[in-house]
Design an enzyme around this catalytic site. Structure first.
Site, PDB file in Angstrom:
ATOM      1  N   LYS A 103      41.902  23.704  40.670  1.00  0.00           N
ATOM      2  CA  LYS A 103      41.388  23.650  39.613  1.00  0.00           C
ATOM      3  C   LYS A 103      42.237  23.523  38.226  1.00  0.00           C
ATOM      4  O   LYS A 103      43.202  24.472  38.312  1.00  0.00           O
ATOM      5  CB  LYS A 103      40.272  25.413  39.662  1.00  0.00           C
ATOM      6  CG  LYS A 103      39.359  25.198  38.719  1.00  0.00           C
ATOM      7  CD  LYS A 103      38.861  26.845  38.390  1.00  0.00           C
ATOM      8  CE  LYS A 103      37.733  26.875  38.062  1.00  0.00           C
ATOM      9  NZ  LYS A 103      37.170  28.826  38.021  1.00  0.00           N
ATOM     10  N   SER A 150      32.121  28.869  37.309  1.00  0.00           N
ATOM     11  CA  SER A 150      32.326  27.678  36.498  1.00  0.00           C
ATOM     12  C   SER A 150      33.775  27.133  37.732  1.00  0.00           C
ATOM     13  O   SER A 150      34.241  25.421  36.747  1.00  0.00           O
ATOM     14  CB  SER A 150      33.921  28.173  35.762  1.00  0.00           C
ATOM     15  OG  SER A 150      34.658  29.382  36.278  1.00  0.00           O
ATOM     16  N   SER A 187      31.761  32.257  39.555  1.00  0.00           N
ATOM     17  CA  SER A 187      32.406  31.171  39.996  1.00  0.00           C
ATOM     18  C   SER A 187      32.952  30.649  40.616  1.00  0.00           C
ATOM     19  O   SER A 187      33.450  29.409  40.914  1.00  0.00           O
ATOM     20  CB  SER A 187      33.966  31.557  38.381  1.00  0.00           C
ATOM     21  OG  SER A 187      33.185  31.286  36.843  1.00  0.00           O
TER      22      SER A 187
END
Lengths: 491, 95
Positions: A78, A158, A182
């Site tokens: 990420k 997210s 998330s």
């Protein structure tokens, strides 16, 4: 040779150990898959040269019998994790072309254990979002589609890039972060397994900060076992993060397949929302039935402050964000937009560098911390947070081993479908996950079924502090009962 | 509680985010939607409840007072938008 990208980490580990293929072959297969899947926009930076170099180096180590627990396994990272000499932006314009001269603790542990980095994954800007639509690199597309439809759906957020990439077999596993859901919400939207560890289990050092008292890193993988394998490498004490827990990291994988007989599983009545889709209700009962037939005992429990978790979160998280994001001022790194004075330079830089959602949250955070409003908003929210945590403590004190809930109030929705007029509409996605962050507990989202349109749905298990192992054992029971779900390739 | 246009401008300034006049009504609506949503917290009885300061009961560790880093000025300034001789350059602040 079988398709190298469809294997689990556990299978690839065995194949590498038996020399059925090399890490370079495994890595190349993934790099080709990534190239063919650019329509998903899951990767915002591909690092093929570095990936191949890491794979070659680890192949040499494997040959000498020195491979670590993740030797040769290609992962996606990420973009919230700082990666040394590799652009890291948190998917915000304000970080521009920031190239960290350091490596986050969590990723450094993955490389220590032999993993290979394929590239950086898309996410909501500064992890603020539940659909991956706030990224400055544009939205991520979910590899899942409604049956008979080609409408683009969001992968959740997210950690939307992480979830999408894992589901579409563009990496064997991915790092992710979870501040209000998330990791778990995108995992539920993509039929992947997502783990939000106990606060303090993984070091936050080198991860772009959103809300420091809530942020926690964790893995997204295709099976419970794979998530357990990744967790062991990601977790651990780090002197550079004073909130990281100084306790031994268990062999999480050993919890896979362990009996759950006699465990008391709480079913919280407050999670049965008015107007909850019948499919979610049904999934939840099915999950409970699976655990029951594995020998667990189901107990109705009460978490009376559940409904206040989301509003309290939308005070605490923006407050911490407004403070954390004060550092983006155009002076030391990232974007700078000139102004006549230094003050104007700050204001111009932040107006242009932050997207709409981030601006909104920084402003609300600034407001609730401002003189005259601090007690009414921030202090009250922190008191409510104490009550939310106490709800869970009371529950666990009665001998409850874990709590079973739906992971999300709906399946994945269309790109551009939600939050246009009222930001709160989007925030409601995290209604089942946010309590866990507020209480600092571990949570796991496990694929459990599909809705009438063929979209995946997940269940969430919430555990006692630092008892991720029980979550893996229970998650495995659900996985064995529900099976695994793979999207049909259309990209 | 809700915010008026003047408050929106004040918050934006406190947050050091430039906001044009045209953006104010829209931002005002969004901020008020959020404030209306969090308003339900006022119905919770928080009498005698301690505000949370640490989500996990842990004693904060103190680091040993030793030098562990340094001599990396190039790395520190390498991402800066503007530098001179290893200093960050900003518009004039003192007349």
């Amino acid at each position: 040779m079988t398709d190298l990208t469809s294997m689990t980490i556990a299978e690839a580990r065995a194949g590498l150990a038996s020399k059925s293929f090399t890490s370079l072959e495994l890595t190349d297969a993934h790099l080709s898959a990534i190239e063919a899947a650019r329509a998903l926009n899951a990767y915002i930076l591909e690092t093929p040269d570095q990936a191949r170099a890491m794979a070659r180096a680890v192949d040499a180590k494997i040959a000498k019998g020195e491979g670590g627990p993740l030797a040769g396994i290609p992962l996606g990272i990420k973009d919230l994790f700082a990666t040394k000499d590799v652009r890291t932006t948190a998917c915000s314009k304000i970080l521009g072309n920031f190239v960290p001269p350091y490596e986050s603790t969590v990723t450094s542990q993955l490389w220590r254990d032999g993993a290979v980095m394929l590239g950086k994954l898309n996410n909501d800007e500064f992890a603020m979002g539940s659909s991956n639509e706030t990224s400055c690199f544009g939205p991520v597309v979910n590899p899942w589609r409604r049956e008979g439809s080609n409408t683009s759906l969001v992968p959740g957020g997210s950690s939307g890039g992480s979830a999408s990439a894992v589901a579409a077999q563009l990496c064997m596993g991915a790092t992710a972060t979870d501040t209000g859901g998330s990791i778990r919400q995108p995992a539920a939207f993509t039929a992947t397994v997502g783990v939000k560890p106990t606060y303090g289990r993984c070091s936050r050092w080198g991860i772009v900060a959103f809300a420091s008292s809530l942020d926690q890193a964790g893995p997204i993988a295709r099976t419970n076992r794979d998530a357990a394998i990744l967790m062991r490498s990601m977790a651990g004490h780090d002197p550079k993060d004073t909130t990281s827990a100084d306790r031994a990291v268990p062999d999480y994988e050993a919890a896979i397949g362990k009996s759950v007989k006699g465990m008391k599983i709480g079913i919280p009545k407050e999670y049965r929302l008015d107007g909850m889709p019948a499919e979610i209700e049904k999934l939840w009962s099915e999950g409970a039935a699976w655990l029951k037939s594995a020998g667990a005992e189901l107990v109705e429990v009460s978490l009376p402050h559940t409904k206040y978790a989301l509003p309290a979160y939308y005070i605490v998280a923006p407050a911490e964000a407004s403070s954390n994001l004060a550092r983006y001022d155009g002076v030391r790194y990232g974007l700078r937009v000139p102004g006549r004075s230094i003050g104007e330079m700050y204001e111009n830089t932040r107006a242009e560098g932050f997207g709409a959602e981030v601006r909104r949250r920084v402003m609300i955070g600034t407001y609730v911390l401002s003189a005259g409003y601090y007690d009414a908003y921030y202090l009250r929210a922190q008191k409510v947070r104490t009550l939310i945590k106490k709800d869970f403590e009371d529950c666990f004190a009665k001998g409850i081993s874990a709590i079973l809930t739906p992971a999300t109030p709906s399946a994945a929705f269309g790109v551009g479908e939600k939050g246009g007029a009222d930001p709160v509409e989007m925030y409601l996605n995290d209604i089942f996950t946010v309590t866990v962050n507020m209480a600092g507990l571990p949570g796991i989202a496990v694929p459990a079924g599909k809705d009438a349109q063929g979209l995946p749905l997940g269940l969430q298990l919430i555990g006692r502090p630092f008892d991720e192992e029980t979550l893996f054992s229970l998650g495995e029971v659900i996985e064995q009962a529900a099976g695994r779900f793979t999207p049909e390739r259309w990209w | 509680m809700s915010v008026d246009a003047a408050t929106v401008r004040r918050i934006a300034h406190l947050a050091r985010i430039a906001v044009t006049e045209a953006e104010v009504p829209h931002l005002q609506g969004e901020l008020n939607a959020m404030l209306a949503f969090v308003e339900q917290l006022s119905e919770v009885n928080v009498d005698g409840v301690e505000p949370m300061t640490s989500v996990t009961p842990m004693e904060m560790k103190k680091r040993a007072d030793v030098v562990t880093d340094g001599e990396i000025v190039d790395a520190v300034v390498r991402n800066a938008p503007d530098t001179v001789n290893h200093f960050f350059l900003v518009p004039k602040v003192v007349e």
